[in-house]
Scaffold this motif. Structure first.
Motif, PDB file in Angstrom:
ATOM      1  N   ARG A 160      -8.561  16.356  -3.472  1.00 20.00           N
ATOM      2  CA  ARG A 160      -8.581  15.751  -4.811  1.00 20.00           C
ATOM      3  C   ARG A 160      -7.269  15.989  -5.541  1.00 20.00           C
ATOM      4  NH1 ARG A 160     -13.830  18.003  -4.889  1.00 20.00           N
ATOM      5  NH2 ARG A 160     -13.101  19.701  -6.231  1.00 20.00           N
ATOM      6  N   GLN A 161      -6.737  17.200  -5.436  1.00 20.81           N
ATOM      7  CA  GLN A 161      -5.468  17.507  -6.091  1.00 20.81           C
ATOM      8  C   GLN A 161      -4.332  16.683  -5.502  1.00 20.81           C
ATOM      9  OE1 GLN A 161      -5.279  21.736  -5.463  1.00 20.81           O
ATOM     10  NE2 GLN A 161      -6.473  22.229  -7.296  1.00 20.81           N
ATOM     11  N   ALA A 162      -4.323  16.513  -4.175  1.00 21.87           N
ATOM     12  CA  ALA A 162      -3.279  15.720  -3.528  1.00 21.87           C
ATOM     13  C   ALA A 162      -3.385  14.258  -3.948  1.00 21.87           C
ATOM     14  CB  ALA A 162      -3.390  15.847  -2.010  1.00 21.87           C
ATOM     15  N   CYS A 163      -4.605  13.765  -4.087  1.00 21.50           N
ATOM     16  CA  CYS A 163      -4.797  12.376  -4.523  1.00 21.50           C
ATOM     17  C   CYS A 163      -4.333  12.195  -5.974  1.00 21.50           C
ATOM     18  CB  CYS A 163      -6.265  11.982  -4.390  1.00 21.50           C
ATOM     19  SG  CYS A 163      -6.809  11.783  -2.680  1.00 21.50           S
ATOM     20  N   ASP A 164      -4.649  13.161  -6.823  1.00 17.60           N
ATOM     21  CA  ASP A 164      -4.214  13.075  -8.218  1.00 17.60           C
ATOM     22  C   ASP A 164      -2.695  13.072  -8.319  1.00 17.60           C
ATOM     23  OD1 ASP A 164      -6.834  13.072  -8.997  1.00 17.60           O
ATOM     24  OD2 ASP A 164      -6.921  15.205  -9.476  1.00 17.60           O
ATOM     25  N   ALA A 165      -2.032  13.852  -7.449  1.00 14.64           N
ATOM     26  CA  ALA A 165      -0.574  13.958  -7.509  1.00 14.64           C
ATOM     27  C   ALA A 165       0.121  12.721  -6.949  1.00 14.64           C
ATOM     28  CB  ALA A 165      -0.111  15.207  -6.755  1.00 14.64           C
ATOM     29  N   THR A 166      -0.530  12.014  -6.035  1.00 19.47           N
ATOM     30  CA  THR A 166       0.112  10.863  -5.373  1.00 19.47           C
ATOM     31  C   THR A 166      -0.429   9.518  -5.856  1.00 19.47           C
ATOM     32  OG1 THR A 166      -1.507  10.975  -3.563  1.00 19.47           O
ATOM     33  CG2 THR A 166       0.547  12.217  -3.284  1.00 19.47           C
ATOM     34  N   GLY A 167      -1.513   9.527  -6.617  1.00 17.07           N
ATOM     35  CA  GLY A 167      -2.118   8.271  -7.052  1.00 17.07           C
ATOM     36  C   GLY A 167      -2.885   7.572  -5.952  1.00 17.07           C
ATOM     37  N   LYS A 168      -3.168   8.277  -4.872  1.00 16.75           N
ATOM     38  CA  LYS A 168      -3.927   7.693  -3.764  1.00 16.75           C
ATOM     39  C   LYS A 168      -5.396   8.076  -3.885  1.00 16.75           C
ATOM     40  CE  LYS A 168       0.069   7.801  -0.659  1.00 16.75           C
ATOM     41  NZ  LYS A 168       0.605   8.298   0.637  1.00 16.75           N
ATOM     42  N   ARG A 169      -6.218   7.415  -3.087  1.00 18.49           N
ATOM     43  CA  ARG A 169      -7.643   7.694  -3.100  1.00 18.49           C
ATOM     44  C   ARG A 169      -8.093   8.035  -1.681  1.00 18.49           C
ATOM     45  NH1 ARG A 169     -10.359   2.685  -6.215  1.00 18.49           N
ATOM     46  NH2 ARG A 169     -12.201   3.751  -5.373  1.00 18.49           N
ATOM     47  N   ALA A 170      -8.877   9.099  -1.594  1.00 20.20           N
ATOM     48  CA  ALA A 170      -9.342   9.527  -0.266  1.00 20.20           C
ATOM     49  C   ALA A 170     -10.611  10.349  -0.423  1.00 20.20           C
ATOM     50  CB  ALA A 170      -8.268  10.361   0.438  1.00 20.20           C
ATOM     51  N   ARG A 171     -11.385  10.368   0.636  1.00 18.07           N
ATOM     52  CA  ARG A 171     -12.559  11.237   0.671  1.00 18.07           C
ATOM     53  C   ARG A 171     -12.547  12.008   1.983  1.00 18.07           C
ATOM     54  NH1 ARG A 171     -17.052   9.120   3.416  1.00 18.07           N
ATOM     55  NH2 ARG A 171     -16.782   6.994   4.234  1.00 18.07           N
ATOM     56  N   LEU A 172     -13.084  13.209   1.913  1.00 19.12           N
ATOM     57  CA  LEU A 172     -13.063  14.103   3.063  1.00 19.12           C
ATOM     58  C   LEU A 172     -14.402  14.049   3.786  1.00 19.12           C
ATOM     59  CD1 LEU A 172     -11.707  16.362   4.738  1.00 19.12           C
ATOM     60  CD2 LEU A 172     -12.627  18.003   3.084  1.00 19.12           C
ATOM     61  N   LEU A 197      -4.187  18.586   5.350  1.00 16.41           N
ATOM     62  CA  LEU A 197      -4.825  17.582   4.492  1.00 16.41           C
ATOM     63  C   LEU A 197      -3.839  17.035   3.465  1.00 16.41           C
ATOM     64  CD1 LEU A 197      -8.295  19.299   4.017  1.00 16.41           C
ATOM     65  CD2 LEU A 197      -7.751  17.327   5.448  1.00 16.41           C
ATOM     66  N   ARG A 198      -2.998  17.898   2.907  1.00 18.20           N
ATOM     67  CA  ARG A 198      -1.979  17.413   1.959  1.00 18.20           C
ATOM     68  C   ARG A 198      -1.015  16.457   2.647  1.00 18.20           C
ATOM     69  NH1 ARG A 198      -2.354  22.638  -0.662  1.00 18.20           N
ATOM     70  NH2 ARG A 198      -0.922  23.501   0.871  1.00 18.20           N
ATOM     71  N   ASN A 199      -0.625  16.789   3.870  1.00 22.54           N
ATOM     72  CA  ASN A 199       0.273  15.886   4.615  1.00 22.54           C
ATOM     73  C   ASN A 199      -0.415  14.573   4.951  1.00 22.54           C
ATOM     74  OD1 ASN A 199       3.103  16.925   5.814  1.00 22.54           O
ATOM     75  ND2 ASN A 199       1.792  18.686   5.349  1.00 22.54           N
ATOM     76  N   ALA A 200      -1.714  14.646   5.245  1.00 22.95           N
ATOM     77  CA  ALA A 200      -2.450  13.424   5.554  1.00 22.95           C
ATOM     78  C   ALA A 200      -2.469  12.494   4.350  1.00 22.95           C
ATOM     79  CB  ALA A 200      -3.876  13.774   5.981  1.00 22.95           C
ATOM     80  N   VAL A 201      -2.640  13.063   3.146  1.00 20.81           N
ATOM     81  CA  VAL A 201      -2.638  12.245   1.933  1.00 20.81           C
ATOM     82  C   VAL A 201      -1.222  11.766   1.623  1.00 20.81           C
ATOM     83  CG1 VAL A 201      -3.067  12.226  -0.557  1.00 20.81           C
ATOM     84  CG2 VAL A 201      -4.673  13.372   0.978  1.00 20.81           C
ATOM     85  N   GLY A 202      -0.267  12.699   1.659  1.00 28.29           N
ATOM     86  CA  GLY A 202       1.097  12.365   1.255  1.00 28.29           C
ATOM     87  C   GLY A 202       1.827  11.462   2.220  1.00 28.29           C
ATOM     88  N   SER A 284      11.922  12.123  -1.413  1.00 26.99           N
ATOM     89  CA  SER A 284      11.992  12.938  -2.630  1.00 26.99           C
ATOM     90  C   SER A 284      11.104  14.159  -2.471  1.00 26.99           C
ATOM     91  CB  SER A 284      11.534  12.118  -3.848  1.00 26.99           C
ATOM     92  OG  SER A 284      10.196  11.683  -3.664  1.00 26.99           O
ATOM     93  N   VAL A 285      11.433  15.163  -3.256  1.00 31.60           N
ATOM     94  CA  VAL A 285      10.671  16.405  -3.205  1.00 31.60           C
ATOM     95  C   VAL A 285       9.588  16.369  -4.271  1.00 31.60           C
ATOM     96  CG1 VAL A 285      10.763  18.913  -3.462  1.00 31.60           C
ATOM     97  CG2 VAL A 285      12.655  17.693  -2.351  1.00 31.60           C
ATOM     98  N   SER A 286       8.366  16.661  -3.859  1.00 29.37           N
ATOM     99  CA  SER A 286       7.253  16.722  -4.804  1.00 29.37           C
ATOM    100  C   SER A 286       6.392  17.927  -4.466  1.00 29.37           C
ATOM    101  CB  SER A 286       6.416  15.441  -4.726  1.00 29.37           C
ATOM    102  OG  SER A 286       5.732  15.370  -3.484  1.00 29.37           O
ATOM    103  N   GLU A 287       5.316  18.063  -5.233  1.00 32.06           N
ATOM    104  CA  GLU A 287       4.401  19.164  -4.972  1.00 32.06           C
ATOM    105  C   GLU A 287       3.684  18.980  -3.646  1.00 32.06           C
ATOM    106  OE1 GLU A 287       0.451  20.995  -7.162  1.00 32.06           O
ATOM    107  OE2 GLU A 287       2.026  20.105  -8.400  1.00 32.06           O
ATOM    108  N   ILE A 288       3.612  17.742  -3.188  1.00 34.15           N
ATOM    109  CA  ILE A 288       2.866  17.433  -1.971  1.00 34.15           C
ATOM    110  C   ILE A 288       3.759  17.402  -0.744  1.00 34.15           C
ATOM    111  CG2 ILE A 288       1.383  15.731  -0.848  1.00 34.15           C
ATOM    112  CD1 ILE A 288       0.107  17.220  -3.192  1.00 34.15           C
ATOM    113  N   SER A 289       4.962  16.845  -0.854  1.00 30.63           N
ATOM    114  CA  SER A 289       5.796  16.669   0.334  1.00 30.63           C
ATOM    115  C   SER A 289       7.262  16.718  -0.041  1.00 30.63           C
ATOM    116  CB  SER A 289       5.471  15.317   1.002  1.00 30.63           C
ATOM    117  OG  SER A 289       5.737  14.254   0.099  1.00 30.63           O
TER     118      SER A 289
END
Length: 300
Positions: A160-172, A197-202, A284-289
């Motif tokens: 959920r945090q990774a989705c919020d940071a990237t604007g993507k939507r995912a479910r586990l 999981l963060r890499n999968a989202v990012g 670019s550098v972000s909290e996710i990638s």
């Protein structure tokens, strides 16, 4: 439905119980070694006893022959000979001693058989104790085991945090939650699985508009599956995103001098370049990638 009673036990207590159980196993191994040595010595004793019985039989035959000769001499010279009478008395004493020696040798054989029976009984008892100790060790290990599902809430929060940071939507999609793992192993798995999981989202999942264009649901699917295969726990992490951009990975690896431009690498070898420390495909550098940390930690 009857609910099993439960108590809280400190992890240090469980660890100490495991240590004592291991000491019991080591001690039993030492007993078995000594027991096998005792069997070996008993076999050697029986071998020497066989030689002793042979010597006793030879001695008995020799004394019997001397007795017959003495009796014949006594018959020839008559019953009045003092020397012959003394000789017969000595023969009787010698014959009695030899006969007692033969009987004692036979008793030693019986005693050796009883010793073997006692050692066999001890070996059976040690084997049974070993089975009980194995069961005890397994029970103590189970006391430290927790289901894989215990980390699902934390990993779902990571998604959920990774989705919020990237604007993507995912479910586990968490599978195999009933697979039991050692509590220490579970704690060690949380960070690398969170990285995955963060890499999968990012990196893996496309943005919702792109997914719609590709005919995919807006919500990406992350699947984390736990399974027991023999003596191993296998963890599979998958996503329904675009997959690895092997051409981009190869180009960046050449640009950074990780491989030669004309190196003949297969797809699997190119894919494994993402495990090199500091390697990242993010612009670019972000909290996710983009920080170049994550997959190398997972690999380690």
């Amino acid at each position: 439905v009857e609910i099993a009673r439960a108590i809280r036990v400190a992890a240090a207590t469980i660890d100490e119980m495991l240590r004592l159980s291991s000491e019991m196993t080591i001690g039993r191994s030492h007993i078995q070694e000594r027991l096998h040595r005792a069997f070996s010595l008993t076999a050697e004793l029986r071998e020497h006893h066989g030689l002793l019985q042979g010597r006793a039989a030879d001695l008995d035959r020799l004394v019997t022959v001397q007795g017959v000769a003495a009796g014949q001499k006594h018959g020839e010279t008559g019953s009045t000979g003092i020397f012959d009478a003394l000789e017969m008395d000595r023969y009787s004493e010698l014959h009695g001693a030899v006969h007692g020696f033969v009987e004692t040798a036979a008793d030693v054989q019986t005693l050796g058989t009883r010793v073997l029976d006692a050692l066999a009984a001890i070996e059976t008892a040690v084997t049974q104790q070993g089975l009980v100790n194995v069961e005890l060790h397994e029970q103590i290990m189970r006391a430290r085991m927790v289901p894989a599902a215990s980390i699902e809430p934390r990993l779902a929060r990571t998604v959920r945090q990774a989705c919020d940071a990237t604007g993507k939507r995912a479910r586990l999609d968490f599978q195999g939650g009933d697979v039991m793992l050692d509590d220490h192993v579970v704690n060690d798995l949380i960070n690398p699985l969170s990285h995955l999981l963060r890499n999968a989202v990012g990196h893996g999942l496309e943005s919702p508009p792109d997914r719609v264009t590709l005919g995919k649901p807006e919500d990406g699917m992350l699947r984390l599956a736990f399974a027991r295969e023999g003596n191993h726990i296998v963890i599979r992490c998958e996503d329904d995103g675009a997959g690895l951009d092997l051409h981009r990975i190869h180009g960046l690896a050449v640009q950074r001098g990780l491989i030669a431009e004309n190196a003949d690498l297969g797809e699997d070898e190119i894919a494994r370049l993402i495990l090199v420390p500091g390697f990242s495909t993010s612009d670019s550098v972000s909290e996710i990638s983009g920080r170049g940390v994550g997959m190398d930690i997972v690999h380690t």
